[in-house]
Every structure is written in C-alpha cells, then in structure tokens.
Design an enzyme around this catalytic site. Structure first.
Site, PDB file in Angstrom:
ATOM      1  N   PHE A 144       0.826  -1.224   0.000  1.00 48.20           N
ATOM      2  CA  PHE A 144       0.000   0.000   0.000  1.00 48.20           C
ATOM      3  C   PHE A 144       0.859   1.272   0.000  1.00 48.20           C
ATOM      4  O   PHE A 144       0.874   2.050  -0.968  1.00 48.20           O
ATOM      5  CB  PHE A 144      -0.945  -0.062   1.215  1.00 48.20           C
ATOM      6  CG  PHE A 144      -1.545   1.245   1.631  1.00 48.20           C
ATOM      7  CD1 PHE A 144      -2.157   2.102   0.708  1.00 48.20           C
ATOM      8  CD2 PHE A 144      -1.528   1.634   2.974  1.00 48.20           C
ATOM      9  CE1 PHE A 144      -2.718   3.307   1.111  1.00 48.20           C
ATOM     10  CE2 PHE A 144      -2.092   2.829   3.382  1.00 48.20           C
ATOM     11  CZ  PHE A 144      -2.677   3.676   2.449  1.00 48.20           C
ATOM     12  N   THR A 169       9.952 -11.520   9.399  1.00 50.35           N
ATOM     13  CA  THR A 169      10.073 -10.455   8.385  1.00 50.35           C
ATOM     14  C   THR A 169      10.499  -9.127   9.013  1.00 50.35           C
ATOM     15  O   THR A 169      11.427  -8.464   8.544  1.00 50.35           O
ATOM     16  CB  THR A 169       8.731 -10.274   7.640  1.00 50.35           C
ATOM     17  OG1 THR A 169       8.485 -11.455   6.902  1.00 50.35           O
ATOM     18  CG2 THR A 169       8.771  -9.081   6.697  1.00 50.35           C
ATOM     19  N   THR A 210       5.965   2.800  12.749  1.00 52.13           N
ATOM     20  CA  THR A 210       4.584   3.097  13.119  1.00 52.13           C
ATOM     21  C   THR A 210       4.490   3.732  14.503  1.00 52.13           C
ATOM     22  O   THR A 210       5.347   3.486  15.362  1.00 52.13           O
ATOM     23  CB  THR A 210       3.767   1.783  13.088  1.00 52.13           C
ATOM     24  OG1 THR A 210       2.491   2.007  13.675  1.00 52.13           O
ATOM     25  CG2 THR A 210       4.461   0.667  13.863  1.00 52.13           C
ATOM     26  N   ASP A 211       3.420   4.484  14.723  1.00 50.20           N
ATOM     27  CA  ASP A 211       3.177   5.047  16.065  1.00 50.20           C
ATOM     28  C   ASP A 211       2.748   3.955  17.051  1.00 50.20           C
ATOM     29  O   ASP A 211       2.718   4.190  18.261  1.00 50.20           O
ATOM     30  CB  ASP A 211       2.122   6.166  16.000  1.00 50.20           C
ATOM     31  CG  ASP A 211       0.748   5.704  15.527  1.00 50.20           C
ATOM     32  OD1 ASP A 211       0.615   4.550  15.061  1.00 50.20           O
ATOM     33  OD2 ASP A 211      -0.211   6.504  15.609  1.00 50.20           O
ATOM     34  N   GLU A 212       2.405   2.768  16.532  1.00 52.79           N
ATOM     35  CA  GLU A 212       1.908   1.703  17.420  1.00 52.79           C
ATOM     36  C   GLU A 212       2.975   1.198  18.389  1.00 52.79           C
ATOM     37  O   GLU A 212       2.650   0.545  19.378  1.00 52.79           O
ATOM     38  CB  GLU A 212       1.362   0.526  16.602  1.00 52.79           C
ATOM     39  CG  GLU A 212       0.205   0.941  15.731  1.00 52.79           C
ATOM     40  CD  GLU A 212      -0.633  -0.217  15.203  1.00 52.79           C
ATOM     41  OE1 GLU A 212      -0.509  -1.339  15.700  1.00 52.79           O
ATOM     42  OE2 GLU A 212      -1.424   0.032  14.290  1.00 52.79           O
ATOM     43  N   TYR A 220       2.495  -7.455  16.221  1.00 51.42           N
ATOM     44  CA  TYR A 220       2.910  -6.548  15.140  1.00 51.42           C
ATOM     45  C   TYR A 220       3.744  -5.396  15.692  1.00 51.42           C
ATOM     46  O   TYR A 220       4.868  -5.154  15.244  1.00 51.42           O
ATOM     47  CB  TYR A 220       1.678  -5.995  14.392  1.00 51.42           C
ATOM     48  CG  TYR A 220       1.995  -4.779  13.542  1.00 51.42           C
ATOM     49  CD1 TYR A 220       2.787  -4.882  12.399  1.00 51.42           C
ATOM     50  CD2 TYR A 220       1.541  -3.500  13.903  1.00 51.42           C
ATOM     51  CE1 TYR A 220       3.101  -3.767  11.627  1.00 51.42           C
ATOM     52  CE2 TYR A 220       1.862  -2.377  13.146  1.00 51.42           C
ATOM     53  CZ  TYR A 220       2.638  -2.517  12.011  1.00 51.42           C
ATOM     54  OH  TYR A 220       2.960  -1.406  11.263  1.00 51.42           O
ATOM     55  N   TYR A 228     -15.067  -3.595  15.809  1.00 48.63           N
ATOM     56  CA  TYR A 228     -14.614  -4.304  17.006  1.00 48.63           C
ATOM     57  C   TYR A 228     -15.100  -3.612  18.284  1.00 48.63           C
ATOM     58  O   TYR A 228     -14.931  -2.393  18.437  1.00 48.63           O
ATOM     59  CB  TYR A 228     -13.083  -4.363  17.054  1.00 48.63           C
ATOM     60  CG  TYR A 228     -12.428  -5.190  15.965  1.00 48.63           C
ATOM     61  CD1 TYR A 228     -13.091  -6.251  15.354  1.00 48.63           C
ATOM     62  CD2 TYR A 228     -11.125  -4.916  15.556  1.00 48.63           C
ATOM     63  CE1 TYR A 228     -12.474  -7.005  14.362  1.00 48.63           C
ATOM     64  CE2 TYR A 228     -10.499  -5.670  14.564  1.00 48.63           C
ATOM     65  CZ  TYR A 228     -11.187  -6.715  13.970  1.00 48.63           C
ATOM     66  OH  TYR A 228     -10.582  -7.455  12.988  1.00 48.63           O
TER      67      TYR A 228
END
Ligand code: NAD
Ligand code: TDX
Length: 337
Positions: free
Chosen positions: A11, A98, A123-125, A150, A207
C-alpha cells in the site's frame, strides 16, 4: 540517485514509488518485494515502461539476494513488513521473521555496501495505547510500549536500526507514522474493508464498542514526510508523523463512510473485540514541522470521500484482491458476517 525501495508493491510503498517517480523523475528506483498476499504489481502498472524503474522479486530475509540488490544503492527506504495487527495475533512468528530478522539482514547489507542513507518506515503503534479521554500525544521522547505482536516486531526493528547507527555508524533515519488511508490499501484494514464491504452489500465489522481512536493521515502526506526526511532530516534522528484528525473514533469513521456512500447505519455490525486492542493513538508532529516544515495537507473528510471514490472506480482491483486467500482469512477472522 539510486534508491532501493523494499515492500514497494504494498500500500504505502507503491504510493511512495508513484510519488517519487513524479517528483524526482531522474532518480533510479529498484522495488524489492517478496509479493506476499499484500504485494500487488497492479499498483505500479503505470511504471512498466519507465526505464528508471525496476522490480525485483525477493525476500528481505535472504542475505544473498539482499546483498546483491544493495550494490550501488545510495538510499534505502524500507517499507517491507508484515503489517496487519489481526494477522499478527493469528501468526506472530511471520512478523518476527520479516520485521525483525528481515530488517537486520537489510541493515547488515546496507553497512557492507556503504549505503548513504537507510530510512526505516515505522509506526506510532510502538508507543502503545493512550487513554480515550485524556489529551496526551506520542512524541519522540515517548517510551516504547508495544502491545501486539505486530507493534512488538516493529519496535524490535526500530531498536535494531538505532543500534546500527550507534554501533556501526550506519547513516539512518526513522519515521513513526500514524494510520494511513488512500488508494491501493489492502481491504483487510478498517477503512478499505468498510468501503468494499458496503460496495458488496455486506455489513462492516466494528470491534467492541467502536470507541477506538486513530490519527488518520492521507498516504501522500506520509510520502511527502519521508521525502523531506530524506532531503533534510538529521542522521540518527527519529521523526513522528501524524494526521490532523481530532479524536475521530472508529464508529465516527464508519458513519462518515456510510454518509458518503448514501447508506444507513444498519451496515454496522459490532463484533468481538480485538485482543489487546489499543484504545487511542495520537501523534505530536511538532518536531518534523519545526525542523523540516512538514505538516499534513490533505483533510480527512475530503480525502476520505476521494478514497471512497477511488474504490468505486477500481472495482476490479479490490475484487481480485478479495478473492482467493483473502476469503480464508476473512472466514477465520470474522466467521459468517
Ligand atoms: P502492506 O502490508 O500493504 O505492504 C507490505 C509489502 O511488503 C508488500 O508488498 C509485501 O509483499 C512486502 N513484503 C512483506 N514481507 C516481505 C519480505 N519478507 N521481503 C520483501 N517484501 C516483503 O504494508 P503497508 O501498509 O504499505 O505498510 C508499509 C510499511 O509502513 C510497514 O513497514 C508498516 O509497518 C509501516 N506503516 C504502515 C502504516 C499504515 O497505516 N498502513 C502506518 C505507519 C507505518
Ligand atoms: O474489521 C475491523 N474492525 C475494526 O473495528 C478492523 C480490520 C479494524 N477495526 C478497528 C481496529 C482499529 O481500532 O479499526 C481500527 C483500525 O484498524 P486497522 O485498519 O487494522 O489498523 P491498526 O490496527 O490501527 O494498524 C494500522 O495502523 C498502523 C496498520 O495496520 C499498521 O500497519 C500501521 O502501523
């Protein structure tokens, strides 16, 4: 300049290659991608005849292949990853291999080949979860606190990138960005899943209570941020990149999409919550604004509407993507809905 883009068939990577070839047409680009379920060369069909663009199919965990493709490269922009939180809950090992091992293989090859810049897309995660009601935001000094396989694997990759800077002097930069949306986003992620389900006349799984907040950013704003960091960012530094939404919850996002598509709220189906679901992400992007002059340009509402339009106009793209393996994943993740 010769750039190696990893994960360029996904993406954000494919949007970045389209952005780069438009804005820096003289540069040479190698897109190195394993073409997992998430990689799609259709995204880059417009570049097939471009002599400055080359695609090489390969795995970032494969040392020999990576070493070969790294020769003569000036700049690496590393997007390749397993990127979907729900899949990381089903099969965490793919994410460790990965995202952690693959990143280390790339770093070692970049060092051996004297690459001028290794830019890591993160990522901000990695910073964990903020409370729903407070006003706090993540910044470059926020402590890492990943809570899904993740985000833990992305945190591991960030630490390795920093380690290669401090230990070996590899010239790195990192961006930690909030949730992107836009064309070519794989319909396992919330916004394209919602749009394409509605186009198919299916309900949208939300969710839990739906009161989860993401800091949505249009993908081209992310691409422009990476460009600025490559041009003007300081070596060894991390820059946080985020959106201009103000605490828009998932339920509000889906209501906006339904309104754009002229549908009623019967399309919303509350389903079992994601385990360990992070409540809120919000990014303070003042460092990249103050140092590099970046800020988001694309408004959420306007570009959400354009994104809906893109999926309407590119039905073959998402119908192809939603066939095959996707169906098996969808059944496992959502059951009958
Ligand atoms: P994506 O899942 O759409 O694309 C990932 C790409 O990487 C695919 O083309 C896939 O084939 C490729 N890939 C996977 N494993 C590979 C391997 N072993 N070797 C070579 N290629 C491999 O992901 P995306 O949403 O475009 O995300 C790209 C990067 O940006 C990721 O690192 C992700 O963590 C980060 N990121 C994503 C978002 C977001 O909202 N999507 C936000 C912030 C950061
Ligand atoms: O079916 C769904 N229903 C639902 O309510 C899905 C797929 C998601 N959601 C919720 C979970 C999140 O609160 O929507 C929100 C967004 O979910 P995702 O699109 O899965 O994104 P998120 O988990 O926030 O992670 C994304 O942003 C940061 C990307 O997948 C990551 O790659 C990126 O690093």
């Amino acid at each position: 300049m010769k750039l190696l883009i990893t994960g360029g068939a996904g993406f954000i990577g494919s949007n970045f290659i389209l952005y780069w070839t438009k804005n820096h047409p003289k540069d040479f680009i190698i897109n190195f991608d394993k073409l997992t379920y998430a990689g799609n060369l259709e995204n880059l069909k417009s570049l097939e005849e471009n002599p400055n663009y080359t695609f090489i199919k390969g795995d970032i965990c494969n040392e020999q292949a990576v070493d070969k493709v790294m020769r003569g490269i000036d700049t690496v922009v590393h997007f390749a990853a397993e990127s979907h939180v729900d899949r990381s809950i089903i099969k965490p090992s793919d994410f460790v291999v990965t995202n952690v091992l693959g990143t280390q293989v790339l770093l070692a090859a970049a060092l051996r080949n004297n690459v001028g810049r290794f830019h890591h897309v993160s990522t901000d995660e990695v910073f964990g979860s903020l409370n729903f009601n407070d006003k706090s935001k993540f910044n470059e000094r926020t402590q890492y606190n990943p809570r899904s396989p993740y985000s833990a694997s992305k945190a591991g990759s960030d630490h390795l990138v920093n380690a290669y800077f401090h230990t070996y002097g590899l010239p790195i930069t990192i961006t930690n960005c909030s949730n992107n949306f836009g064309p070519y986003m794989f319909p396992e992620k919330f916004i394209p899943l919602a749009i394409t389900n509605i186009l198919e006349g299916k309900k949208v799984p939300v969710y839990g209570d739906g009161l989860y907040v993401r800091d949505w950013l249009y993908v081209m704003d992310h691409c422009r941020a990476i460009d600025l960091v490559l041009q003007k960012g300081r070596i060894g530094e991390t820059y946080l990149v985020g959106g201009m939404t103000n605490a828009v919850s998932n339920i509000e996002v889906i209501k906006k999409i339904l309104k754009i598509m002229g549908k009623n709220e019967d399309f919303i189906e509350h389903v079992k919550d994601r385990p360990g679901h992070d409540r809120r992400y919000a990014v303070d992007w003042s460092k990249i604004k103050n140092e590099l002059g970046w800020e988001p340009e694309y408004s959420f509402d306007e570009w959400l509407e354009k994104t809906v339009q893109w999926y309407k106009e590119n039905e073959k793209w998402w119908r192809d993507v939603k066939s095959g393996e996707y169906q098996t994943y969808y059944k496992e993740q959502y059951g009958k809905i």
